[in-house]
Design a protein around this motif. Structure first.
Motif, mmCIF file in Angstrom:
data_model
loop_
_atom_site.group_PDB
_atom_site.id
_atom_site.type_symbol
_atom_site.label_atom_id
_atom_site.label_comp_id
_atom_site.label_asym_id
_atom_site.label_seq_id
_atom_site.Cartn_x
_atom_site.Cartn_y
_atom_site.Cartn_z
ATOM 1 N N GLU A 11 2.089 6.743 4.118
ATOM 2 C CA GLU A 11 2.516 6.499 2.746
ATOM 3 C C GLU A 11 2.694 5.003 2.493
ATOM 4 O O GLU A 11 3.107 4.249 3.376
ATOM 5 N N ILE A 12 2.392 4.590 1.267
ATOM 6 C CA ILE A 12 2.525 3.192 0.879
ATOM 7 C C ILE A 12 3.065 3.092 -0.543
ATOM 8 O O ILE A 12 3.059 4.067 -1.293
ATOM 9 N N LEU A 13 3.523 1.915 -0.889
ATOM 10 C CA LEU A 13 3.777 1.546 -2.277
ATOM 11 C C LEU A 13 2.644 0.652 -2.740
ATOM 12 O O LEU A 13 2.127 -0.165 -1.965
ATOM 13 N N ARG A 14 2.278 0.786 -4.015
ATOM 14 C CA ARG A 14 1.253 -0.090 -4.587
ATOM 15 C C ARG A 14 1.789 -0.723 -5.859
ATOM 16 O O ARG A 14 2.561 -0.111 -6.599
ATOM 17 N N PRO A 15 1.397 -1.961 -6.147
ATOM 18 C CA PRO A 15 1.847 -2.614 -7.384
ATOM 19 C C PRO A 15 1.436 -1.831 -8.619
ATOM 20 O O PRO A 15 0.326 -1.298 -8.691
ATOM 21 N N SER A 22 -10.054 -4.721 -10.514
ATOM 22 C CA SER A 22 -10.004 -3.659 -9.507
ATOM 23 C C SER A 22 -10.389 -4.167 -8.127
ATOM 24 O O SER A 22 -10.251 -3.434 -7.135
ATOM 25 N N GLN A 23 -10.859 -5.386 -8.025
ATOM 26 C CA GLN A 23 -11.147 -5.970 -6.708
ATOM 27 C C GLN A 23 -9.880 -6.308 -5.939
ATOM 28 O O GLN A 23 -9.920 -6.490 -4.724
ATOM 29 N N VAL A 24 -8.763 -6.398 -6.631
ATOM 30 C CA VAL A 24 -7.493 -6.713 -5.964
ATOM 31 C C VAL A 24 -6.933 -5.439 -5.336
ATOM 32 O O VAL A 24 -6.705 -4.444 -6.029
ATOM 33 N N GLN A 25 -6.721 -5.478 -4.043
ATOM 34 C CA GLN A 25 -6.130 -4.371 -3.311
ATOM 35 C C GLN A 25 -4.792 -4.828 -2.726
ATOM 36 O O GLN A 25 -4.703 -5.923 -2.154
ATOM 37 N N ALA A 26 -3.755 -4.014 -2.862
ATOM 38 C CA ALA A 26 -2.424 -4.432 -2.411
ATOM 39 C C ALA A 26 -1.583 -3.227 -2.055
ATOM 40 O O ALA A 26 -1.769 -2.141 -2.612
ATOM 41 N N TRP A 165 4.154 -9.085 -8.269
ATOM 42 C CA TRP A 165 4.813 -7.803 -8.020
ATOM 43 C C TRP A 165 5.861 -7.988 -6.948
ATOM 44 O O TRP A 165 5.569 -8.530 -5.871
ATOM 45 N N MET A 166 7.077 -7.554 -7.235
ATOM 46 C CA MET A 166 8.176 -7.675 -6.290
ATOM 47 C C MET A 166 8.334 -6.368 -5.525
ATOM 48 O O MET A 166 8.623 -5.321 -6.103
#
Length: 274
Positions: A11-15, A22-26, A165-166
């Motif tokens: 599991e993850i959190l995403r901004p 859409s090229q930005v992955q975080a 994004w914090m």
């Protein structure tokens, strides 16, 4: 050459960004989904995804956790040696062991990452997806300008409109600080008084005045001061949510979570939003 990225198996959190390429992955990792146990496990002491190799966790478990993380990334991540300062480095020249608290990239596939367990992770990108960054912002880093320096370096790399994004950090109801921390921020900016709430004091123990600080608001103010107004996140408390997050202040002996961002070439979705 970038590897084929596998979807994350934890599991993850995403901004919660809007208007970003859409090229930005975080993502930010959570406490669960790995091989660590005991104090570095989940709330039941098993299956912890501790990514910190400096916290006395079993080396084999940390290596397995990092391998699991790297399988979901275009390249293996190189973590900074974080020192609660204001130094920003470039991913293109990063080597293991570099002391810094923020990293910037304009090259697809190079991962920017920071480790935290109460300090504030901030992920950055510009709207076009040309420049990304990650910063580790504890109170010392915030006071010394780590976020402002990160934004400045992004602009030197050609960033346009910047989004921030914090990620998960200690919340305003748990971040107890002393007069020294209050004085550092309010001496720099009188408006910082609005980020602190005075606590009832017990003069008989000689502890001095204590405050509850809002690290998220302090970060917003720092970002606003350099023209960054597209700010999201700041909805978590690592101390209060033992199930999801590691917390040094809560537990003392604990693991570390990672917040990561990179520029992708294939727009492949990463996994679960929680």
């Amino acid at each position: 050459m970038m590897r084929v990225v596998r979807p994350v198996s934890f599991e993850i959190l995403r901004p919660d960004w809007r208007g970003v390429s859409s090229q930005v992955q975080a993502m930010s990792t959570l406490r669960v989904g790995g091989c660590s146990s005991g104090a570095y496990g989940n709330e039941h002491g098993v299956s912890g995804l501790n990514l910190g190799d400096h916290v006395s966790d079993d080396h084999a478990a940390v290596a397995a956790n990092r391998a699991k993380l790297n399988a979901s990334l275009p390249q293996d991540v190189i973590f900074l040696s974080q020192v609660h300062g204001n130094i920003v480095v470039r991913a293109e020249t990063l080597v293991p062991g570099v002391s810094a608290d923020a990293i910037v990239s304009s090259t697809p596939g190079l991962v920017c990452a920071v480790l935290t367990a109460d300090c504030l992770p901030v992920l950055f990108c510009d709207a076009a997806g040309r420049v990304v960054a990650a910063a580790h912002a504890g109170w010392r880093g915030l006071a010394s300008g780590i976020l402002q320096n990160t934004v400045q370096e992004m602009r030197l790399c050609g960033a346009g409109e910047i989004f921030a994004w914090m990620g998960p950090a200690i919340g305003p109801e748990k971040f107890e600080v002393g007069q020294d921390v209050y004085d550092v921020f309010t001496s720099q900016d009188r408006n910082a008084i609005h980020s602190f709430v005075k606590m009832a004091s017990d003069d008989t123990v000689g502890a001095g005045q204590k405050y509850l600080g809002d690290i998220y608001q302090l970060a917003r103010d720092a970002l606003n001061s350099v023209g960054v107004n597209n700010i999201s996140g700041g909805k978590y408390c690592t101390v209060s949510d033992q199930q999801k997050f590691y917390s040094y202040r809560r537990d003392g002996v604990t693991g570390r979570m990672a917040s990561l961002i990179w520029i992708s070439q294939d727009n492949q979705p990463m996994g679960l939003l929680v």
